[in-house]
Design a protein around this motif. Structure first.
Motif, mmCIF file in Angstrom:
data_model
loop_
_atom_site.group_PDB
_atom_site.id
_atom_site.type_symbol
_atom_site.label_atom_id
_atom_site.label_comp_id
_atom_site.label_asym_id
_atom_site.label_seq_id
_atom_site.Cartn_x
_atom_site.Cartn_y
_atom_site.Cartn_z
ATOM 1 N N GLN A 206 25.979 -16.473 19.162
ATOM 2 C CA GLN A 206 24.676 -16.871 18.695
ATOM 3 C C GLN A 206 24.987 -17.702 17.314
ATOM 4 O O GLN A 206 24.261 -18.608 17.021
ATOM 5 C CB GLN A 206 23.992 -15.598 18.395
ATOM 6 N N GLU A 207 26.041 -17.186 16.451
ATOM 7 C CA GLU A 207 26.307 -17.871 15.275
ATOM 8 C C GLU A 207 26.724 -19.271 15.307
ATOM 9 O O GLU A 207 26.288 -20.178 14.522
ATOM 10 C CB GLU A 207 27.365 -17.136 14.371
ATOM 11 N N GLN A 208 27.734 -19.495 16.445
ATOM 12 C CA GLN A 208 28.264 -20.746 16.728
ATOM 13 C C GLN A 208 27.035 -21.844 17.160
ATOM 14 O O GLN A 208 27.128 -22.873 16.971
ATOM 15 C CB GLN A 208 29.219 -20.722 17.582
ATOM 16 N N LYS A 209 26.343 -21.137 17.950
ATOM 17 C CA LYS A 209 25.102 -21.870 18.621
ATOM 18 C C LYS A 209 24.153 -22.415 17.660
ATOM 19 O O LYS A 209 23.719 -23.529 17.633
ATOM 20 C CB LYS A 209 24.450 -20.851 19.659
ATOM 21 N N ALA A 210 23.738 -21.542 16.673
ATOM 22 C CA ALA A 210 22.969 -21.742 15.640
ATOM 23 C C ALA A 210 23.263 -22.873 14.743
ATOM 24 O O ALA A 210 22.685 -23.830 14.138
ATOM 25 C CB ALA A 210 22.375 -20.683 14.881
ATOM 26 N N THR A 211 24.750 -22.706 14.503
ATOM 27 C CA THR A 211 25.402 -23.797 13.425
ATOM 28 C C THR A 211 25.568 -24.948 14.014
ATOM 29 O O THR A 211 25.339 -26.019 13.431
ATOM 30 C CB THR A 211 26.683 -23.191 13.112
ATOM 31 N N PHE A 212 25.665 -25.240 15.288
ATOM 32 C CA PHE A 212 25.826 -26.496 15.977
ATOM 33 C C PHE A 212 24.483 -27.069 16.294
ATOM 34 O O PHE A 212 24.478 -28.447 15.763
ATOM 35 C CB PHE A 212 26.479 -26.341 17.368
ATOM 36 N N ARG A 213 23.292 -26.484 16.385
ATOM 37 C CA ARG A 213 22.152 -26.964 16.634
ATOM 38 C C ARG A 213 21.378 -27.435 15.264
ATOM 39 O O ARG A 213 20.920 -28.294 15.155
ATOM 40 C CB ARG A 213 21.182 -25.889 17.272
ATOM 41 N N LYS A 214 21.831 -26.579 14.139
ATOM 42 C CA LYS A 214 21.345 -26.892 12.994
ATOM 43 C C LYS A 214 21.968 -28.394 12.368
ATOM 44 O O LYS A 214 21.523 -29.190 11.808
ATOM 45 C CB LYS A 214 21.898 -25.918 11.858
ATOM 46 N N LYS A 215 23.260 -28.507 12.828
ATOM 47 C CA LYS A 215 24.071 -29.799 12.077
ATOM 48 C C LYS A 215 23.502 -30.956 13.007
ATOM 49 O O LYS A 215 23.448 -32.056 12.424
ATOM 50 C CB LYS A 215 25.497 -29.526 12.777
ATOM 51 N N HIS A 216 22.951 -30.688 14.516
ATOM 52 C CA HIS A 216 22.600 -32.012 14.872
ATOM 53 C C HIS A 216 21.152 -32.110 15.111
ATOM 54 O O HIS A 216 20.509 -32.988 15.622
ATOM 55 C CB HIS A 216 23.027 -31.902 16.408
ATOM 56 N N GLY A 217 20.397 -31.222 14.232
ATOM 57 C CA GLY A 217 19.057 -31.182 13.974
ATOM 58 C C GLY A 217 17.946 -30.992 15.201
ATOM 59 O O GLY A 217 17.174 -31.767 15.485
ATOM 60 N N ILE A 218 18.565 -30.037 15.948
ATOM 61 C CA ILE A 218 17.815 -29.945 17.207
ATOM 62 C C ILE A 218 17.333 -28.283 17.182
ATOM 63 O O ILE A 218 17.897 -27.752 16.571
ATOM 64 C CB ILE A 218 18.786 -30.142 18.615
ATOM 65 N N ARG A 219 16.390 -27.976 18.303
ATOM 66 C CA ARG A 219 15.739 -26.606 18.006
ATOM 67 C C ARG A 219 16.694 -25.526 18.517
ATOM 68 O O ARG A 219 17.607 -25.642 19.219
ATOM 69 C CB ARG A 219 14.641 -26.538 19.309
ATOM 70 N N GLU A 220 16.581 -24.347 17.799
ATOM 71 C CA GLU A 220 17.477 -23.359 17.870
ATOM 72 C C GLU A 220 17.315 -23.079 19.319
ATOM 73 O O GLU A 220 18.530 -22.331 20.021
ATOM 74 C CB GLU A 220 17.137 -21.957 17.295
ATOM 75 N N ASP A 221 16.340 -23.120 20.369
ATOM 76 C CA ASP A 221 16.254 -22.731 21.692
ATOM 77 C C ASP A 221 16.747 -23.805 22.473
ATOM 78 O O ASP A 221 16.768 -23.730 23.805
ATOM 79 C CB ASP A 221 14.943 -22.042 21.948
ATOM 80 N N ALA A 222 17.113 -24.862 21.875
ATOM 81 C CA ALA A 222 17.704 -26.195 22.968
ATOM 82 C C ALA A 222 18.843 -25.755 23.771
ATOM 83 O O ALA A 222 19.810 -24.819 23.108
ATOM 84 C CB ALA A 222 17.873 -27.403 22.238
ATOM 85 N N LYS A 223 19.214 -25.894 24.666
ATOM 86 C CA LYS A 223 20.398 -25.825 25.665
ATOM 87 C C LYS A 223 21.159 -27.203 25.839
ATOM 88 O O LYS A 223 20.776 -28.152 25.661
ATOM 89 C CB LYS A 223 19.820 -25.298 26.748
ATOM 90 N N ILE A 224 22.541 -26.984 25.797
ATOM 91 C CA ILE A 224 23.380 -27.974 25.703
ATOM 92 C C ILE A 224 24.468 -27.966 26.810
ATOM 93 O O ILE A 224 25.160 -26.874 27.010
ATOM 94 C CB ILE A 224 24.157 -28.283 24.318
#
Length: 405
Positions: free
Chosen positions: A183-201
């Motif tokens: 979860q920490e890696q997911k949140a960090t990556f989404r914050k870096k790219h300015g997308i919602r925390e619940d977005a999927k990649i």
């Protein structure tokens, strides 16, 4: 002759004594930065003992590193000087032909792949050149320990890496970050790219293609037939949420990929081809697609859906030679490992293989997470996989023991 002249430089640098706490590191022949397996070992070593000193060979001196690492140019005299003085070498690739190790030094090779799809080394037959053999043999003869993660590696490496030495079956340090909660890696990556925390990649990471002509290496990339807009739509239909596409081409192709764009999904493409550490990115993903990249197995460690899009399997095998798996256009499910190579190992590829967008859509639509997890578990059991999130710690302790002698 060039290798001989290189070796002379190393012998001249033997006038300098070996420094017990000095560790030399390199990734991808100097093309890499602070990433892959060496990164995680170095981080653990520094955490355990700040007195260790690290030098890291790079082709690009603009690469970013922590302040406890000294960047040094990946040139002949730089390598000869720093390697000759270092007690420990850590590398994920091959040392240049002519590199010469001294008695009392320790060389840990953390090869940049463990499990694989495409054949390597002597398994390639005529596709493995005489020069490639000489470079591999010279490097392998210096290695004290090679990091592996499975029975697959034990059978593959003697011919695949031209290696007859000792193994350390710890698992790959770069995969520690894929173990357990991400979860920490997911949140960090989404914050870096300015997308919602619940977005999927979903990550699309095609394999590295390389050719040679007149002894000179070249890197190339084919045109992808995968329909990314359709892919994202299919993932949203099956799994829900808003999906983004993270593209990760090989670092040697990254500069030529900067101008790529898809107008229909421009705002949903994330290009991470220039990042030094793929695994911090992979830990943030929700699905993974490749053609023949070995990273598909590591994405499986994170238990995310993995799909193999092999739209040129006949041409690829014709150019590259045999694969470690019996993939052909007429057999795209329950694909066994190559019995001509693996005499004792019996297992099947845990991922579906598709050859066009229609098959990919159907595969996503019919994806069953419970059956997929069962296939992964069976596969990991068959290959005797070692994966517990502690590879970096185990290898750091090994190096501490070597330095402490």
């Amino acid at each position: 002759m060039k290798a001989f002249s290189n070796k002379v430089c190393f012998y001249l640098c033997r006038i300098f004594p070996i420094k017990k706490n000095l560790i030399s590191v390199c990734t991808f022949e100097g093309k890499g930065g602070f990433g892959c397996n060496p990164k995680y070992i170095v981080q653990e070593l520094h955490r355990r003992n700040p007195e260790y000193r690290f030098v890291w060979f790079v082709n690009d001196m603009n690469k970013d590193f922590p302040d406890y690492i000294r960047k040094v140019p990946n040139t002949l005299w730089s390598r000869a000087y720093w390697l000759s003085r270092s007690k420990v070498w850590i590398d994920n690739y091959r040392k240049p032909y002519g590199t010469c190790k001294r008695r009392g030094q320790y060389y840990l090779n953390t090869n940049h792949y463990t499990l694989a799809i495409k054949c390597v080394g002597l398994w390639r037959g005529e596709g493995f050149s005489r020069m490639a053999y000489l470079v591999s043999k010279n490097d392998s003869d210096m290695i004290d320990d090679l990091v592996i993660d499975s029975k697959f590696c034990e059978e593959m490496c003697p011919k695949g890496l031209v290696y007859q030495g000792e193994f350390l079956k710890t698992g790959a340090p770069r995969c520690d970050i894929l173990y357990g909660d991400r979860q920490e890696q997911k949140a960090t990556f989404r914050k870096k790219h300015g997308i919602r925390e619940d977005a999927k990649i979903v990550m699309f990471a095609p394999t590295f293609r390389e050719g040679a002509k007149d002894g000179k290496r070249s890197v190339f990339s084919g045109e992808w037939t995968i329909d990314f807009k359709r892919l994202l739509g299919n993932l949203e239909k099956k799994f829900g949420g808003t999906w983004y596409l993270c593209i990760r081409v090989h670092p040697q192709l990254a500069p030529t990929f900067e101008n790529y764009s898809d107008p229909e999904i421009r705002d949903r493409i994330i290009n991470e081809s220039q990042a030094d550490d793929m695994y911090a990115i992979l830990a943030a993903m929700d699905a993974y697609i490749t053609d023949y990249s070995s990273a598909c197995f590591e994405a499986g460690f994170a238990e995310i859906p993995v799909f193999l899009y092999a739209d040129d399997i006949e041409k690829y095998t014709s150019d590259r030679g045999a694969l470690f798996w019996d993939i052909d256009p007429n057999r795209l499910n329950d694909i066994p490992c190559n019995s001509e190579i693996f005499k004792e190992l019996r297992t099947s590829l845990p991922y579906p293989v598709v050859t066009d967008n229609e098959d990919l859509e159907e595969c996503i639509d019919k994806f069953d997470s419970e059956k997929y997890y069962d296939r992964l578990c069976r596969f990991h059991f068959d290959i005797e996989l070692v994966f517990d999130g502690k590879a970096s710690l185990k290898l750091a302790k090994k190096i501490e023991g070597i330095i402490g002698k």
